[in-house]
Design a protein around this motif. Structure first.
Motif, short mmCIF file in Angstrom:
data_model
loop_
_atom_site.label_atom_id
_atom_site.label_comp_id
_atom_site.label_asym_id
_atom_site.label_seq_id
_atom_site.Cartn_x
_atom_site.Cartn_y
_atom_site.Cartn_z
N UNK A 1 0.82 -1.21 0.00
CA UNK A 1 0.00 0.00 0.00
C UNK A 1 0.86 1.26 0.00
N UNK A 2 1.98 1.23 0.71
CA UNK A 2 2.86 2.40 0.70
C UNK A 2 3.31 2.68 -0.73
N UNK A 3 3.69 1.60 -1.42
CA UNK A 3 4.12 1.73 -2.81
C UNK A 3 2.99 2.30 -3.67
N UNK B 1 -10.55 2.29 -3.83
CA UNK B 1 -11.08 1.44 -4.90
C UNK B 1 -10.11 0.27 -5.16
N UNK B 2 -8.81 0.59 -5.24
CA UNK B 2 -7.83 -0.46 -5.51
C UNK B 2 -7.72 -1.44 -4.37
N UNK B 3 -7.85 -0.94 -3.13
CA UNK B 3 -7.74 -1.83 -1.99
C UNK B 3 -8.90 -2.82 -1.97
N UNK B 4 -10.08 -2.35 -2.31
CA UNK B 4 -11.23 -3.26 -2.35
C UNK B 4 -11.01 -4.34 -3.41
N UNK B 5 -10.48 -3.92 -4.56
CA UNK B 5 -10.22 -4.87 -5.62
C UNK B 5 -9.20 -5.91 -5.14
#
Lengths: 288, 286, 271
Positions: C171-173, C210-214
């Motif tokens: 996530x940091x990246x 959005x990306x985290x949910x994916x």
């Protein structure tokens, strides 16, 4: 290879759930495919052709709307068999980042066997074997996020191998990799199939990968449009192009020259085959 | 004068720590106005780090980036302006969409430039046209689109800034053959219509061979080759060692040449290749 | 930079300390922290300092790394110590200027506090330096496993913890990437007033969510494929077994406890 069926899709249809009132069209339409033990099958299709849906149907992650999927005769719709089915068929997904669970490579590979309640000493053995089979043993103590894409994907493959599944289904495993990473993963897949006798189902849109398979299935808008050896399948240029795919450049060039009267054999797939055939043709070897 | 000039550029990560790594090492090259250049290298070769210097997102440890002869890091203002003059479209740009509608998302860049409403509107429409998005899609949520459509919205978002130089990092990554072709075609079309300078970053030789005028190959943070497509492809074994491949057609032609077939090697598409072989056969008196 | 923080990082190795059972290590570290607070004079504190230094030496993690990891906390150490100087007004007065009074007592307390905090950080960061996050979580969940009986889903919580640890670097990246992409479109993240800055974060956080949910969705599929369902009886590859090492560690910590109590008793408290 023998004739025993490993995964059998019988009249399978599937539809994704819609966010609103109107239902979405079928993603998979009345499909019949029989994957035999020990085969290396490539499933080709453009994005949205339904090929990835097949991966999820193959080990009871999703269930058909109609029809049945059998894994060694076990119906995936039977909830009691879910575990047994997933021990037969493992799946590797496209994005390596989103399928690695643990912070150390070997602990990730151990995740599956741990879930199965296997004895620790046996897990250790399986993890070591699995990592060796994909050439990642030296990396067993590394952190996954520091590996390259190809290496991560090989760890994911090892994770499935450690469950000792008979069949491994890979859903576009190379789509996010560079040429070197793709080659590494391809090598691992071939090794699993040729040396360890695993059944491999490779879902991809890269033609040069499909060429290396025993059998190629082409999907288009939820239907199987071609099914045969790479040579058979790639001789149907029009169907392939209609399916939103492209023949390998060597095949395209050969077909084009043939149309213009150059004497070349059917079913050229690779640059090497083209060169051989072309030289042979010019040396007069095949002139009528 | 070159529109973009890179002079003795070096970039180091983790300066002052035991983990110091030179990501880029004394890079020199220039790009002419209107040129289409491809930067090629495998993952980790430094290509993504390099392009982030072109719009001042990263500041070089040593060396300069000259835009129209002026150092972009001359002042805070010039660095900020560089963001608009050099449009950078990252890899998988669809993962950066955020607005409630397609229109608003494309308008984000132009709005940040402080343009007036009419000009923003003109630019959004023009960019949407370049990427083949119909007006009927403007009010849709970008999150409801297909993968390929999302990518095109994101690309339009950068094009709408009407940058002098457009940089695309792996524009076709992860797409199927048809999707790849659509994206590459629209980039070519954009360049023809606008006359802009375009830099494509990729690890796929197949993708860039037919569109680029020149290829710069990056390996381990250094420029390995900087030459015409044809000349670069002649170094097949070196490219292989760098983890790169050459297109099948090139492979066939260089191999046939070795066997004494007198063929021209600057063909990269199947159509050109077929034509060249047929020309050779007719002339060769077979 | 976020990337420079080494606290919480794991350095693989096979030292005595690396090989301690995670449960034992957790308890020993906990006891060591308690002992640090029990120290009342410089002699007992010296015992702790020796313990901390010897532990780091045994772990074979370079002191350079350890102290670099503390960089972020130097400020806190200095601040707390400086406050101590003015807080304590016992002993000889060294400086008396306006409302500020510095005394020998104050200086002693300040030094004492600084050493105490450094020891606290040394000992607790040694725990994370020598134990992989997964093993650590594993150790915690096994220590807490009695809570299973009162229906606390310890294993599920431990799995959540592991996944969180696994995805932090990813996530940091990702944040880094999204920020750069929006900056490339002219987003201004570093200027303006509070409201403007908060607004500027919208283009960062929406894609991130959005990306985290994916990712979460895909990860759930992948875990299911590998037969995880949240309530299986899982076994673990890495067995946790107490060994002679753990007995030695407990012995040392017990002897230290006795030593500290005795030193406190016979030499009086300075704090």
């Amino acid at each position: 290879m023998n004739n025993e069926s490993l995964i059998r899709f019988c009249d399978v249809s599937y539809r994704y759930e819609s966010d609103n009132e109107t239902p979405l069209p079928l993603a998979i339409k009345n499909i019949n495919i029989d994957i035999k033990k020990g085969e290396f099958v490539a499933i080709l299709g453009h994005n949205g052709s339904g090929k990835s849906t097949l991966a999820k149907l193959s080990n009871a992650i999703i269930l058909p709307e109609s029809g049945n999927v059998f894994v060694e005769g076990m119906d995936t719709a039977d909830e009691k068999l879910e575990y047994d089915i997933r021990q037969k068929v493992g799946v590797v997904f496209q994005n390596p980042d989103n399928q690695i669970v643990a912070t150390i490579v070997e602990e990730d590979v151990a995740f599956g066997p741990e879930n199965l309640g296997i004895e620790p000493a046996e897990i250790r053995q399986r993890v070591d074997d699995a990592l060796k089979s994909v050439g990642m043993y030296e990396y067993r103590l590394h952190e996954p996020h520091k590996l390259s894409g190809g290496q991560k994907q090989r760890v994911a493959i090892a994770g499935v191998m450690a469950m000792q599944t008979d069949c491994i289904v890979l859903d576009e495993p190379t789509a996010m990799l560079d040429p070197k990473g793709r080659e590494e993963v391809m090598k691992s897949m071939l090794r699993l199939n040729k040396e360890m006798g695993k059944t491999v189902v490779l879902i991809t849109h890269y033609m040069d990968e499909a060429v290396k398979a025993d059998r190629v299935i082409v999907m288009n808008s939820g239907n199987v449009v071609l099914d045969g050896t790479p040579r058979e399948v790639f001789s149907h240029e029009e169907i392939i192009e209609n399916a939103g795919l492209e023949l390998p450049d060597s095949s395209k060039l050969a077909l084009k020259l043939k149309k213009n009267g150059v004497n070349l054999p059917d079913g050229i797939l690779t640059p090497d085959e083209f060169i051989e055939a072309f030289k042979f043709s010019l040396s007069g070897g095949a002139s009528h | 004068m070159s529109i973009l000039e890179i002079k003795n550029l070096s970039y180091k990560y983790g300066v002052g720590t035991p983990f110091e790594i030179a990501a880029l090492d004394n890079i020199n090259f220039s790009v002419e106005k209107g040129e289409m250049v491809a930067i090629i290298g495998h993952t980790g070769s430094g290509k993504s780090t390099l392009i982030q210097h072109f719009n001042a997102l990263l500041k070089a440890s040593e060396g300069q980036v000259l835009l129209d002869g002026k150092d972009i890091n001359e002042s805070r203002e010039s660095a900020h302006k560089a963001r608009f003059r050099v449009g950078l479209c990252f890899q998988y740009p669809e993962y950066q969409l955020f607005e409630s509608t397609v229109y608003k998302d494309i308008a984000f860049g132009p709005t940040n430039m402080g343009l007036d409403k009419a000009e923003i509107d003109r630019r959004v429409r023009k960019a949407a046209e370049f990427v083949g998005l119909k007006e009927s899609m403007f009010e849709k949520s970008p999150f409801d689109l297909s993968g390929g459509e999302k990518r095109r919205v994101a690309i339009a978002g950068v094009m709408a800034m009407e940058p002098e130089i457009l940089i695309m990092d792996e524009p076709a990554a992860g797409l199927d053959p048809r999707g790849r072709r659509v994206i590459l075609d629209l980039i070519r079309n954009y360049r023809e219509k606008t006359g802009s300078t375009v830099i494509i970053v990729s690890h796929s030789m197949e993708d860039v061979a037919s569109v680029a005028d020149r290829i710069i190959v990056l390996n381990k943070g250094k420029v390995a080759f900087n030459d015409t497509v044809d000349a670069v492809f002649s170094h097949e074994s070196e490219l292989r060692e760098m983890g790169l491949n050459i297109p099948q057609i090139t492979k066939i032609f260089s191999e046939l040449k070795k066997f004494g077939f007198n063929l021209s090697t600057d063909v990269y598409t199947v159509d050109d290749a077929a034509e060249e072989i047929l020309r050779y056969l007719h002339k060769g008196g077979n | 930079m976020i990337k420079d923080i080494t606290i919480g990082q794991y350095f693989p190795g096979d030292s005595f300390i690396h090989k301690l059972d995670a449960r034992a290590k957790l308890i020993v570290v906990f006891l060591a922290l308690v002992e640090i607070f029990l120290c009342k004079n410089f002699l007992s504190l010296a015992l702790i300092v020796i313990f901390a230094i010897v532990s780091v030496a045994i772990s074979k993690i370079s002191f350079k790394v350890v102290f670099k990891g503390m960089k972020m906390i130097y400020f806190i150490i200095v601040l707390t110590s400086v406050l101590q100087i003015f807080y304590n007004d016992e002993g000889t007065v060294l400086l008396d200027w306006w409302k500020l009074k510095i005394t020998t007592g104050g200086i002693f307390t300040a030094i004492f506090m600084a050493i105490r905090i450094i020891c606290l950080i040394l000992v607790s960061s040694l725990l994370t330096y020598t134990t992989s996050p997964t093993t650590l979580t594993d150790g915690i969940s096994r220590l807490l496993s009695p809570l299973n009986k009162i229906k606390v889903p310890v294993d599920t919580l431990a799995m959540m913890m592991t996944i969180a640890l696994r995805f932090i670097p990813t996530l940091i990246e990702e944040i880094d990437k999204i920020m750069n992409a929006q900056k490339a479109r002219g987003a201004d993240l570093d200027s303006g007033n509070l409201v403007q800055r908060a607004k500027a974060l919208v283009p960062i956080f929406i894609p991130l969510f959005v990306n985290s949910f994916r990712r979460a969705y895909e990860l759930a599929f992948a875990m299911e494929c590998r037969c995880y369902n949240g309530n299986n009886k899982r076994t673990r590859m890495k067995q946790m077994k107490f060994s002679w090492r753990d007995v030695v560690a407990f012995g040392i910590i017990a002897v230290m406890l006795a030593g500290i109590i005795l030193l406190n008793h016979f030499f009086g408290a300075v704090i």
